[in-house]
Design an enzyme around this catalytic site. Structure first.
Site: not given
Ligand code: DON
Length: 575
Positions: A458, A429, A407, A479-480, A110, A387, A405
């Site tokens: 994350s 984040d 981000n 998918g955040g 990370r 991501t 990712t």
């Molecule tokens: O680490 C995380 O949780 C976020 N930076 C992930 C971002 C993400 O999945 C965007 N995609 N759709």
């Protein structure tokens, strides 16, 4: 380069090219590209969001490499062919299950906040979060971890030299690859952010400010140069050598924070996975600084107390229990999770069965409990493929589950001059201010405040499930905030609903993240479900696709792979 090494390179590249040619013939470009070919196999399986990367991984396996060799080759290749999320300038997590020992390890690469980062760096004069500065500026980037992470994985658990696994990426960057409609569209969506960067425009909008058309060959000379440096001198090139110098010079010129000292001090870490059990299956996932593994196991522990199989997949009662469970976990996320190297995280407690029992008692089996701090209109944008996850399983019993990712799609949109390297905007984040949501509507606490050298929290959840010590399932997703719930539902679909991996991945998903107090339901989940849930008292919002899980299972000695049909261009391929 010695003659045998040149020969090996040539063999690898010919293999990739021949596979590319045969697959292109077998599957003329259409949505059906997101499929599995062949559906099952004994020797190995590779799944990713991008067909070229899948074929790169496959060629490494066929040459006798193990799952880690293949995964690292894919990690570098995706930086070229899937630049919205594949990266050198971002970070991620890799879970590796080792066939020889039966151990599972978690590699944490990370990004970290630069040493000059400060707690309130994203607050404006009024003390409000300056979203533009947090997400789209030179300050948005954490110190990249990908090159360190992939190199560490290869050194510890791979069998091939870095030079070899990076070769397909160099070739793809240098000679180019054919642009898909999906890539072109994603570039058009990112154009506004990229306009601020001469390097980004030069790489992706070379044709009079237009992105390459579908079928056009995209070459990335500067990225090829960066990859070559890494191939020659290893991760040192990125953290102390020629690439580091360019990153630091670019940062200085643009007034950014990342220095040579920051880069030199970056290290990827090997951590113990977050591990639990679910109905007799062993679940291993990513520990903090991801919230993914902890909350996945917390939710599974709660859900184990309910007869989900009997409720039926996506029945109103099933979705009710699922959604109430999700709320409880995401409420905990906002308070307890952050970088474990900065403050203690109560992981053991959060993933204990006793705690789950207490939480389950708070669930009203009939009705939703309103989320306590309702803030209507909290923005939770559609999230999908910014991501990327990939999964590789080999015939030696090794399995890699990797999510990484920048981000957002294409990160901050800025690329380092002369390197072709896109920079992440992972600093968003962090919790820029207590109670203020990040781009995914996630609220963080003190434990996720900004501090120099700290890793931002994350949701990425690369996961491996075992049964009686044998590999059963590996999955993960972009998918955040919706990553954790997407991974959860793939696992439930396989274990409780006895679905094949392709059904499990394709089935409509739901999501609740406590705040906002809204139950998100994928559009194809059916009118009937929506009506029943509204009757129960839920505020239901229909949404487009959530997540893009790339999964592998092993059933009776056969690997089965499934690329998520929500995203065109993915490919599962066994051999
Ligand atoms: O680490 C995380 O949780 C976020 N930076 C992930 C971002 C993400 O999945 C965007 N995609 N759709």
């Amino acid at each position: 380069m010695p003659a045998d090494s040149i020969l090996k390179h040539t063999v690898t590249l010919l293999l990739v090219l021949s596979i590319l040619v045969t697959s292109a013939r077998a599957e003329p470009g259409s949505l059906s590209e997101s499929t599995t070919e062949p559906a099952s196999s004994r020797n190995g399986m590779v799944v990713s969001d991008d067909r070229i990367a899948t074929l790169v991984g496959l060629s490494v396996l066929k040459e006798g490499g193990n799952a880690v060799d293949a995964a690292v080759a894919m990690g570098f290749a995706l930086a070229v062919t899937y630049p919205r999320a594949g990266n050198l300038g971002g970070g991620g997590f890799m879970l590796v299950h080792l066939g020889k020992t039966g151990r599972t390890v978690a590699i944490d690469y990370r990004e970290k906040a630069p040493l000059k980062a400060t707690r309130n760096m994203f607050l404006d004069k009024k003390g409000e979060v300056d979203v533009e500065r947090a997400r789209h500026s030179i300050y948005s980037s954490g110190i990249p971890g990908t090159v360190a992470g992939l190199s560490l994985a290869l050194e510890k658990y791979g069998t091939m030299p870095l030079e070899k696994v990076i070769a397909p990426a160099i070739k793809l960057a240098e000679e180019g690859f054919s642009v898909s409609a999906d890539l072109r569209e994603s570039l058009l969506r990112a154009e506004d952010r990229m306009k601020k960067s001469a390097e980004s425009m030069d790489v992706f909008f070379r044709n009079n400010g237009e992105p390459p058309r579908e079928g056009e060959i995209l070459k990335q000379k500067n990225l090829a140069w960066s990859l070559r440096q890494i191939s020659r001198t290893g991760p040192r090139a990125f953290y102390r050598g020629a690439v580091a110098k360019k990153i630091a010079a670019y940062m200085k010129q643009e007034g950014g924070l990342i220095t040579e000292r920051d880069l030199a001090s970056y290290e990827a870490l090997i951590r113990e996975p977050a591990s639990g059990s679910y109905r007799g299956y062993e679940v291993h996932s990513m520990p903090p600084p991801s919230s993914g593994g902890v909350h996945l196991i917390e939710m599974l522990n709660i859900l184990e107390r309910y007869p989900l199989g009997r409720y039926g997949h996506n029945s109103a009662q099933y979705v009710h229990i699922l959604s109430e469970t999700m709320k409880l976990a995401y409420a905990d996320r906002s308070k307890y999770l952050g970088d474990p190297d900065f403050s203690p995280i109560p992981t053991e407690q959060l993933i204990s069965k006793q705690y789950a029992k207490r939480l389950a008692n708070r669930i009203n089996p009939q009705k939703p409990t309103p989320s306590r701090y309702v803030k209507p209109g909290l923005p939770v944008p559609a999230q999908g493929t910014d991501t990327t996850h990939f999964t590789v399983a080999d015939r030696f019993g090794n399995v890699v589950s990797n999510t990484y990712t920048l981000n957002f799609s294409y990160g901050s949109g800025l690329a380092v001059a002369g390197t072709g390297i896109l920079l992440n905007n992972e600093m968003d984040d962090f919790s820029a201010k207590p109670g203020a949501p990040n781009a995914y509507g996630l609220i963080g606490g003190e434990k996720n405040s900004i501090a120099p050298g700290k890793r931002m929290l994350s949701s990425m959840t690369p996961t491996i499930v075992l049964k009686d010590e044998e590999f059963l399932l590996a999955t993960g997703s972009p998918g955040g905030s919706r990553i954790i719930t997407s991974v959860l539902q793939v696992i439930l679909n396989v274990i409780d609903h006895k679905m094949s991996i392709r059904e499990a991945v394709g089935a409509p998903r739901i999501h609740h993240q406590w705040l906002p107090d809204i139950l998100y339901v994928e559009k194809n989940a059916g009118e009937d479900l929506e009506i029943k849930l509204r009757k129960k008292g839920y505020e239901v919002k229909k949404t487009g696709s959530m997540g893009s899980t790339q999964s592998v299972t092993r059933v009776r000695g056969f690997f089965h792979g499934a690329a998520d049909p929500r995203h065109p261009g993915g490919l599962a391929h066994g051999y």
